[in-house]
Design a protein around this motif. Structure first.
Motif, PDB file in Angstrom:
ATOM      1  N   GLN A   1       0.835  -1.193   0.000  1.00  0.00           N
ATOM      2  CA  GLN A   1       0.000   0.000   0.000  1.00  0.00           C
ATOM      3  C   GLN A   1       0.871   1.245   0.000  1.00  0.00           C
ATOM      4  O   GLN A   1       2.083   1.171   0.173  1.00  0.00           O
ATOM      5  CB  GLN A   1      -0.920  -0.013   1.219  1.00  0.00           C
ATOM      6  CG  GLN A   1      -2.033  -1.042   1.126  1.00  0.00           C
ATOM      7  CD  GLN A   1      -2.987  -0.762  -0.024  1.00  0.00           C
ATOM      8  OE1 GLN A   1      -3.165   0.387  -0.414  1.00  0.00           O
ATOM      9  NE2 GLN A   1      -3.561  -1.808  -0.584  1.00  0.00           N
ATOM     10  N   VAL A   2       0.179   2.380  -0.174  1.00  0.00           N
ATOM     11  CA  VAL A   2       0.849   3.676  -0.239  1.00  0.00           C
ATOM     12  C   VAL A   2       0.287   4.576   0.847  1.00  0.00           C
ATOM     13  O   VAL A   2      -0.936   4.677   1.022  1.00  0.00           O
ATOM     14  CB  VAL A   2       0.644   4.325  -1.617  1.00  0.00           C
ATOM     15  CG1 VAL A   2       1.261   5.715  -1.657  1.00  0.00           C
ATOM     16  CG2 VAL A   2       1.241   3.442  -2.719  1.00  0.00           C
ATOM     17  N   GLN A   3       1.170   5.213   1.585  1.00  0.00           N
ATOM     18  CA  GLN A   3       0.759   6.171   2.603  1.00  0.00           C
ATOM     19  C   GLN A   3       1.230   7.566   2.185  1.00  0.00           C
ATOM     20  O   GLN A   3       2.351   7.729   1.687  1.00  0.00           O
ATOM     21  CB  GLN A   3       1.353   5.826   3.969  1.00  0.00           C
ATOM     22  CG  GLN A   3       0.876   4.505   4.560  1.00  0.00           C
ATOM     23  CD  GLN A   3       1.612   3.313   3.975  1.00  0.00           C
ATOM     24  OE1 GLN A   3       2.824   3.344   3.820  1.00  0.00           O
ATOM     25  NE2 GLN A   3       0.879   2.252   3.657  1.00  0.00           N
ATOM     26  N   LEU A   4       0.374   8.541   2.403  1.00  0.00           N
ATOM     27  CA  LEU A   4       0.697   9.936   2.104  1.00  0.00           C
ATOM     28  C   LEU A   4       0.641  10.745   3.388  1.00  0.00           C
ATOM     29  O   LEU A   4      -0.354  10.682   4.117  1.00  0.00           O
ATOM     30  CB  LEU A   4      -0.290  10.513   1.089  1.00  0.00           C
ATOM     31  CG  LEU A   4      -0.407   9.782  -0.242  1.00  0.00           C
ATOM     32  CD1 LEU A   4      -1.438  10.468  -1.129  1.00  0.00           C
ATOM     33  CD2 LEU A   4       0.930   9.719  -0.949  1.00  0.00           C
ATOM     34  N   VAL A   5       1.687  11.497   3.637  1.00  0.00           N
ATOM     35  CA  VAL A   5       1.737  12.346   4.828  1.00  0.00           C
ATOM     36  C   VAL A   5       1.902  13.787   4.376  1.00  0.00           C
ATOM     37  O   VAL A   5       2.898  14.138   3.738  1.00  0.00           O
ATOM     38  CB  VAL A   5       2.891  11.948   5.757  1.00  0.00           C
ATOM     39  CG1 VAL A   5       2.956  12.900   6.951  1.00  0.00           C
ATOM     40  CG2 VAL A   5       2.716  10.505   6.228  1.00  0.00           C
ATOM     41  N   GLY A  26       5.771   3.545   1.173  1.00  0.00           N
ATOM     42  CA  GLY A  26       5.114   2.258   1.078  1.00  0.00           C
ATOM     43  C   GLY A  26       5.710   1.436  -0.046  1.00  0.00           C
ATOM     44  O   GLY A  26       6.814   1.695  -0.512  1.00  0.00           O
ATOM     45  N   SER A  27       4.943   0.474  -0.507  1.00  0.00           N
ATOM     46  CA  SER A  27       5.421  -0.452  -1.537  1.00  0.00           C
ATOM     47  C   SER A  27       5.201   0.141  -2.924  1.00  0.00           C
ATOM     48  O   SER A  27       4.465  -0.388  -3.746  1.00  0.00           O
ATOM     49  CB  SER A  27       4.688  -1.779  -1.397  1.00  0.00           C
ATOM     50  OG  SER A  27       4.865  -2.312  -0.096  1.00  0.00           O
ATOM     51  N   ALA A 102       1.864  -2.819  -5.515  1.00  0.00           N
ATOM     52  CA  ALA A 102       1.221  -4.145  -5.453  1.00  0.00           C
ATOM     53  C   ALA A 102       0.684  -4.558  -6.819  1.00  0.00           C
ATOM     54  O   ALA A 102      -0.418  -5.109  -6.926  1.00  0.00           O
ATOM     55  CB  ALA A 102       0.104  -4.152  -4.423  1.00  0.00           C
ATOM     56  N   LEU A 103       1.421  -4.223  -7.861  1.00  0.00           N
ATOM     57  CA  LEU A 103       1.123  -4.606  -9.234  1.00  0.00           C
ATOM     58  C   LEU A 103      -0.165  -4.015  -9.781  1.00  0.00           C
ATOM     59  O   LEU A 103      -0.774  -4.567 -10.700  1.00  0.00           O
ATOM     60  CB  LEU A 103       1.087  -6.129  -9.361  1.00  0.00           C
ATOM     61  CG  LEU A 103       2.405  -6.846  -8.986  1.00  0.00           C
ATOM     62  CD1 LEU A 103       2.274  -8.340  -9.153  1.00  0.00           C
ATOM     63  CD2 LEU A 103       3.558  -6.302  -9.822  1.00  0.00           C
ATOM     64  N   ARG A 104      -0.623  -2.902  -9.213  1.00  0.00           N
ATOM     65  CA  ARG A 104      -1.778  -2.227  -9.765  1.00  0.00           C
ATOM     66  C   ARG A 104      -1.630  -0.725  -9.616  1.00  0.00           C
ATOM     67  O   ARG A 104      -0.947  -0.252  -8.705  1.00  0.00           O
ATOM     68  CB  ARG A 104      -3.079  -2.710  -9.116  1.00  0.00           C
ATOM     69  CG  ARG A 104      -3.138  -2.554  -7.609  1.00  0.00           C
ATOM     70  CD  ARG A 104      -4.441  -3.108  -7.069  1.00  0.00           C
ATOM     71  NE  ARG A 104      -5.579  -2.248  -7.394  1.00  0.00           N
ATOM     72  CZ  ARG A 104      -6.842  -2.602  -7.201  1.00  0.00           C
ATOM     73  NH1 ARG A 104      -7.133  -3.796  -6.710  1.00  0.00           N
ATOM     74  NH2 ARG A 104      -7.830  -1.767  -7.497  1.00  0.00           N
ATOM     75  N   ILE A 105      -2.278   0.000 -10.494  1.00  0.00           N
ATOM     76  CA  ILE A 105      -2.242   1.455 -10.465  1.00  0.00           C
ATOM     77  C   ILE A 105      -3.513   1.955  -9.787  1.00  0.00           C
ATOM     78  O   ILE A 105      -4.624   1.611 -10.205  1.00  0.00           O
ATOM     79  CB  ILE A 105      -2.118   2.039 -11.884  1.00  0.00           C
ATOM     80  CG1 ILE A 105      -0.801   1.583 -12.528  1.00  0.00           C
ATOM     81  CG2 ILE A 105      -2.179   3.561 -11.841  1.00  0.00           C
ATOM     82  CD1 ILE A 105      -0.670   1.975 -13.989  1.00  0.00           C
TER      83      ILE A 105
END
Length: 119
Positions: A1-5, A26-27, A102-105
């Motif tokens: 996952q992606v985290q934004l701060v 994140g990944s 995670a292999l998706r946009i």
């Protein structure tokens, strides 16, 4: 996952400046478009500015000439320099990135940072 701060919001007088930052972690395999949106009370979320992977910006007409978007790809970070702020710029500002993880946009959103322009 992606985290934004996000960081950099606050209270500023009309005519003042603020700089927002948004760091992604994140990944992440790749980040494409990054951008900022804002939502004032009782209104829909609107685009403020976006920037492509190669640095091409796009601005809402209401902020052209006053706001500058930039990015640091090495740091996965997008910035929004806001000058000549007006009371109508008051809103919660949200960072958005389109990223391959995670292999998706997918589109990812930050938690929002309050910007208040008032004397």
């Amino acid at each position: 996952q992606v985290q934004l701060v996000e960081s950099g919001g606050g209270l500023v007088q009309p005519g003042g400046s603020l700089r927002l930052s948004c760091a992604a972690s994140g990944s992440i395999l790749s980040i494409y478009t990054m951008g900022w949106y804002r939502q004032a009370p009782g209104k829909q979320r609107d685009l403020v500015a976006t920037i492509t992977l190669h640095g091409t910006p796009n601005y809402a007409d209401s902020v052209k000439g006053r706001f500058t978007i930039s990015r640091d790809n090495a740091k996965n970070t997008v910035y929004l320099q806001m000058n000549s702020l007006k009371p109508e710029d008051t809103a919660v500002y949200y960072c958005n990135v389109r990223a391959l993880a995670a292999l998706r946009i997918d589109d990812y959103w930050g938690q929002g940072t309050q910007v208040t322009v008032s004397s």
